[in-house]
Design a protein around this motif. Structure first.
Motif, PDB file in Angstrom:
ATOM      1  N   GLU A 231      10.255  -1.028  -5.724  1.00 24.48           N
ATOM      2  CA  GLU A 231      10.020  -1.543  -4.379  1.00 24.48           C
ATOM      3  C   GLU A 231      11.252  -1.293  -3.506  1.00 24.48           C
ATOM      4  OE1 GLU A 231       7.675  -5.131  -3.647  1.00 24.48           O
ATOM      5  OE2 GLU A 231       7.823  -5.491  -5.802  1.00 24.48           O
ATOM      6  N   GLU A 232      10.992  -1.019  -2.223  1.00 32.63           N
ATOM      7  CA  GLU A 232      12.046  -0.687  -1.258  1.00 32.63           C
ATOM      8  C   GLU A 232      12.829   0.531  -1.712  1.00 32.63           C
ATOM      9  OE1 GLU A 232      14.413  -4.101  -0.406  1.00 32.63           O
ATOM     10  OE2 GLU A 232      12.709  -5.323   0.196  1.00 32.63           O
ATOM     11  N   ASP A 233      12.151   1.438  -2.399  1.00 30.38           N
ATOM     12  CA  ASP A 233      12.773   2.677  -2.841  1.00 30.38           C
ATOM     13  C   ASP A 233      13.176   3.508  -1.631  1.00 30.38           C
ATOM     14  OD1 ASP A 233      12.863   5.571  -3.839  1.00 30.38           O
ATOM     15  OD2 ASP A 233      12.513   4.480  -5.706  1.00 30.38           O
ATOM     16  N   PRO A 234      14.356   4.136  -1.638  1.00 31.88           N
ATOM     17  CA  PRO A 234      14.784   4.950  -0.495  1.00 31.88           C
ATOM     18  C   PRO A 234      13.842   6.117  -0.213  1.00 31.88           C
ATOM     19  CG  PRO A 234      16.268   5.236  -2.377  1.00 31.88           C
ATOM     20  CD  PRO A 234      15.414   4.056  -2.665  1.00 31.88           C
ATOM     21  N   HIS A 235      13.103   6.585  -1.219  1.00 28.63           N
ATOM     22  CA  HIS A 235      12.163   7.669  -0.978  1.00 28.63           C
ATOM     23  C   HIS A 235      11.071   7.251   0.004  1.00 28.63           C
ATOM     24  CE1 HIS A 235      13.888   8.951  -4.910  1.00 28.63           C
ATOM     25  NE2 HIS A 235      13.852  10.115  -4.308  1.00 28.63           N
TER      26      HIS A 235
ATOM     27  N   LEU B 288       0.830  -1.203   0.000  1.00 25.21           N
ATOM     28  CA  LEU B 288       0.000   0.000   0.000  1.00 25.21           C
ATOM     29  C   LEU B 288       0.864   1.253   0.000  1.00 25.21           C
ATOM     30  CD1 LEU B 288      -2.895   0.980   0.013  1.00 25.21           C
ATOM     31  CD2 LEU B 288      -2.894   0.836   2.502  1.00 25.21           C
ATOM     32  N   ARG B 289       1.883   1.258   0.839  1.00 22.11           N
ATOM     33  CA  ARG B 289       2.805   2.395   0.882  1.00 22.11           C
ATOM     34  C   ARG B 289       3.500   2.574  -0.462  1.00 22.11           C
ATOM     35  NH1 ARG B 289       3.131   6.709   3.659  1.00 22.11           N
ATOM     36  NH2 ARG B 289       3.053   5.635   5.653  1.00 22.11           N
ATOM     37  N   TYR B 290       3.924   1.482  -1.043  1.00 23.98           N
ATOM     38  CA  TYR B 290       4.634   1.521  -2.325  1.00 23.98           C
ATOM     39  C   TYR B 290       3.742   2.075  -3.429  1.00 23.98           C
ATOM     40  CZ  TYR B 290       6.595  -0.576  -6.618  1.00 23.98           C
ATOM     41  OH  TYR B 290       7.071  -0.793  -7.886  1.00 23.98           O
ATOM     42  N   SER B 291       2.511   1.599  -3.519  1.00 21.77           N
ATOM     43  CA  SER B 291       1.630   2.040  -4.607  1.00 21.77           C
ATOM     44  C   SER B 291       1.256   3.502  -4.456  1.00 21.77           C
ATOM     45  CB  SER B 291       0.376   1.169  -4.664  1.00 21.77           C
ATOM     46  OG  SER B 291      -0.403   1.292  -3.491  1.00 21.77           O
ATOM     47  N   LEU B 292       0.983   3.949  -3.226  1.00 20.37           N
ATOM     48  CA  LEU B 292       0.644   5.356  -3.015  1.00 20.37           C
ATOM     49  C   LEU B 292       1.821   6.269  -3.328  1.00 20.37           C
ATOM     50  CD1 LEU B 292      -1.446   5.122   0.278  1.00 20.37           C
ATOM     51  CD2 LEU B 292      -2.284   5.863  -1.964  1.00 20.37           C
ATOM     52  N   THR B 293       3.007   5.876  -2.899  1.00 18.96           N
ATOM     53  CA  THR B 293       4.192   6.681  -3.182  1.00 18.96           C
ATOM     54  C   THR B 293       4.447   6.739  -4.684  1.00 18.96           C
ATOM     55  OG1 THR B 293       5.165   6.035  -1.059  1.00 18.96           O
ATOM     56  CG2 THR B 293       6.650   6.969  -2.693  1.00 18.96           C
ATOM     57  N   ALA B 294       4.230   5.619  -5.375  1.00 19.00           N
ATOM     58  CA  ALA B 294       4.428   5.598  -6.827  1.00 19.00           C
ATOM     59  C   ALA B 294       3.447   6.531  -7.522  1.00 19.00           C
ATOM     60  CB  ALA B 294       4.258   4.169  -7.346  1.00 19.00           C
TER      61      ALA B 294
ATOM     62  N   GLU C 280       8.817   7.713   5.507  1.00 15.78           N
ATOM     63  CA  GLU C 280       8.478   7.084   6.781  1.00 15.78           C
ATOM     64  C   GLU C 280       9.188   7.787   7.937  1.00 15.78           C
ATOM     65  OE1 GLU C 280       6.601   4.233   8.011  1.00 15.78           O
ATOM     66  OE2 GLU C 280       5.529   4.972   6.275  1.00 15.78           O
ATOM     67  N   LYS C 281      10.447   8.139   7.720  1.00 19.81           N
ATOM     68  CA  LYS C 281      11.187   8.837   8.774  1.00 19.81           C
ATOM     69  C   LYS C 281      10.597  10.208   9.016  1.00 19.81           C
ATOM     70  CE  LYS C 281      15.948   9.540  10.313  1.00 19.81           C
ATOM     71  NZ  LYS C 281      17.379   9.396   9.947  1.00 19.81           N
ATOM     72  N   GLY C 282      10.180  10.876   7.952  1.00 19.17           N
ATOM     73  CA  GLY C 282       9.531  12.168   8.111  1.00 19.17           C
ATOM     74  C   GLY C 282       8.231  12.058   8.868  1.00 19.17           C
ATOM     75  N   PHE C 283       7.454  11.000   8.600  1.00 15.85           N
ATOM     76  CA  PHE C 283       6.200  10.818   9.322  1.00 15.85           C
ATOM     77  C   PHE C 283       6.457  10.561  10.800  1.00 15.85           C
ATOM     78  CE2 PHE C 283       2.992   8.105  11.219  1.00 15.85           C
ATOM     79  CZ  PHE C 283       1.856   8.881  11.029  1.00 15.85           C
ATOM     80  N   GLU C 284       7.485   9.782  11.102  1.00 18.66           N
ATOM     81  CA  GLU C 284       7.821   9.530  12.496  1.00 18.66           C
ATOM     82  C   GLU C 284       8.063  10.839  13.231  1.00 18.66           C
ATOM     83  OE1 GLU C 284      11.178   6.986  12.473  1.00 18.66           O
ATOM     84  OE2 GLU C 284      10.096   5.263  11.629  1.00 18.66           O
ATOM     85  N   SER C 285       8.534  11.844  12.524  1.00 20.61           N
ATOM     86  CA  SER C 285       8.801  13.132  13.159  1.00 20.61           C
ATOM     87  C   SER C 285       7.533  13.750  13.715  1.00 20.61           C
ATOM     88  CB  SER C 285       9.434  14.096  12.146  1.00 20.61           C
ATOM     89  OG  SER C 285       8.487  14.572  11.204  1.00 20.61           O
TER      90      SER C 285
END
Length: 507
Positions: free
Chosen positions: A189-193, A170-176, A198-203
């Protein structure tokens, strides 16, 4: 360290006293503030402000004090709206006065100040919102349908291959979809973006738990991070880098490919053309380019996580309400058939699926408290005074769970939006609240709506969603529980996803 902590507490209390005295002097001889819980010396309502699931806590306060309540925290005034009529009267009919945002120092410290969602009402905000809206208005979003379709196919293919990785797919398709539409980027898949986002959301979650200290004592942001006990500041510095990467990394990629003549089939290219016409220049200045960079980054940051949270709700609801799922699937088969996937052109003939999407938005809003506003001037409403500078919040969750508007609000029931087989225009559309009200309404709402339809309709057409199974193979119903946050995710949304038919020839 103890001396430093004591000094910080003293400064915090002194600031609160000065703010309180100023508020008392300003309020003499004027209408009363809206009612609310009793205040305590120095700290006001600091210790009664709900920290966990604040939407539920504020709803309980509204039942006791009314649909317009007022709280005080360390000299600041917070007004919370708990019903749709008050929300429309203030934020829609008096939209200019409530178009501003509170000045949050924590936003600046963590690097989110480029995101115009958090910006104050003024020229800086207007420039970015204008170029954003030109690319996301209803007659423009059809340009991104191919990217949406590619994202849908990625989600369906991923679920077919490894349904247990629902969250990752789900994360992959939305980001794409978002990075493809906005920057013309191809995501793997497993794109660094994806990890960066995810790290930004954790903020955001980190800021919620530390916002009081960072907000009321912003000077600590200038304390050297190498000092003992400065772990909080080191974490802030890490967050700032991740947040700035959300804005800069995809933009730098677009700039690089645009030099070769590529990168024209995307929103950023359209933004740059619009700005060139606006400024009547071929080569934009750095400040002018920043308008497009900020607008594009806001689209990326705002779209992915709100839609991810909303789709969580959809999967959980389908696992808990199989009758709803079966009715939607029956409508899809009747209208679309077995030989192709649903398309936007089918939408007018799918009233139940449209009602299901409305109910998904209503059931557990992804932004249960919206984004805070700030009163630009003193206002009066129903005999109460809303002071200039007050933070004003709308309890969207409480409005969506008002049993006078939506009977039996805890139940997931698309039928509430239907009458005689068609959408009932007399029932309030949740989108009129959950996407914001007045001048700060979400300008990306139409893109979000078409993306949600494409994903939800296609998943329903292709898969069966049911509760997860325990070790003995028995179904375990998910308990809907939204985590505390500006964007609120479901903490538990495990479910079983199985294909409804042989999909290899369909996807």
């Amino acid at each position: 360290m103890e001396t430093l902590l004591g000094l910080l507490v003293f400064l915090l209390l002194l600031s609160a006293v000065l703010r309180l005295c100023k508020a008392i002097v300003a309020g003499n001889g004027r209408l009363p503030l809206p009612p609310g819980p009793p205040t305590f010396p120095f700290v006001g309502n600091l210790f009664v402000i709900p920290r966990t699931a604040p939407w539920a806590g504020y709803r309980d306060m509204s039942k006791k004090y009314g649909n317009l309540i007022c709280l005080h925290a360390l000299g600041r005034t917070v007004v919370v709206i708990g019903d749709v009529q008050t929300a429309m009267d203030l934020l829609e009919k008096r939209s200019v006065n409530y178009a501003d945002r509170p000045e949050l120092k924590v936003v600046q410290l963590t690097g989110w100040d480029w995101n115009f969602v958090f910006a104050g009402y003024g020229q800086w905000w207007r420039e970015r919102r204008r170029v954003f809206w030109q690319c996301f208005r209803p007659d423009a979003i059809g340009n991104y349908r191919e990217r949406q379709g590619n994202g849908v196919r990625r989600l369906l293919s991923g679920l077919l291959a490894s349904p247990e990785k629902l969250s990752e797919h789900l994360r992959y398709s939305l980001t794409a979809i978002v990075l493809g539409s906005v920057y013309g980027m191809e995501v793997v898949e497993e794109d660094p973006h994806i990890a960066t986002f995810e790290k930004g959301f954790e903020s955001v979650e980190f800021l919620i738990s530390n916002s009081s200290l960072l907000e009321y004592l912003p000077a600590i942001g200038r304390v050297p991070t190498w000092l003992p006990g400065a772990g909080l500041l080191r974490r802030v510095a890490e967050i700032r880098q991740a947040v700035l990467s959300i804005r800069n990394t995809p933009w730098d990629h677009w700039k690089e490919v645009s030099r070769t003549g590529d990168g024209q089939d995307c929103i950023v290219h359209s933004m740059m053309e619009l700005l060139s016409h606006s400024y009547d220049e071929v080569n934009l200045t750095s400040a002018q380019e920043d308008v497009a960079r900020d607008a594009a980054g806001t689209a990326y940051a705002a779209a992915v996580d709100t839609q991810f949270a909303t789709l969580q709700r959809f999967f959980v609801a389908m696992s808990l309400y199989p009758d709803v799922q079966m009715r939607a699937q029956a409508e899809l088969i009747r209208v679309v058939g077995h030989d192709r996937m649903p398309e936007e052109e089918d939408r007018d003939r799918l009233p139940y699926v449209n009602a299901l999407i409305k109910e998904t938005l209503r059931w557990y809003p992804a932004l249960p408290m919206g984004v805070a506003r700030r009163a630009l001037a003193d206002d009066e409403y129903n005999g109460y005074r809303i002071p200039k500078g007050a933070t004003v919040m709308v309890n969207a969750w409480a409005i969506m769970h008002d049993d006078k508007v939506y009977p039996d609000p805890e139940r997931f029931s698309p039928e509430r939006f239907l009458k005689e087989g068609a959408l009932d225009p007399e029932v309030m559309d949740p989108a009129s609240i959950v996407f914001g009200i007045g001048r700060r309404i979400c300008p990306g709402r139409y893109f979000a709506d078409t993306t949600m339809f494409a994903l939800i309709a296609s998943v329903l057409h292709s898969f069966e969603i049911s509760p997860r199974l325990d070790d003995d193979g028995r179904p375990v119903a998910t308990r809907p529980h939204a985590a505390t946050g500006i964007i609120s995710r479901f903490e538990d949304w495990h479910c079983t996803v199985k294909p409804r038919s042989s999909l290899e020839t369909e996807i």
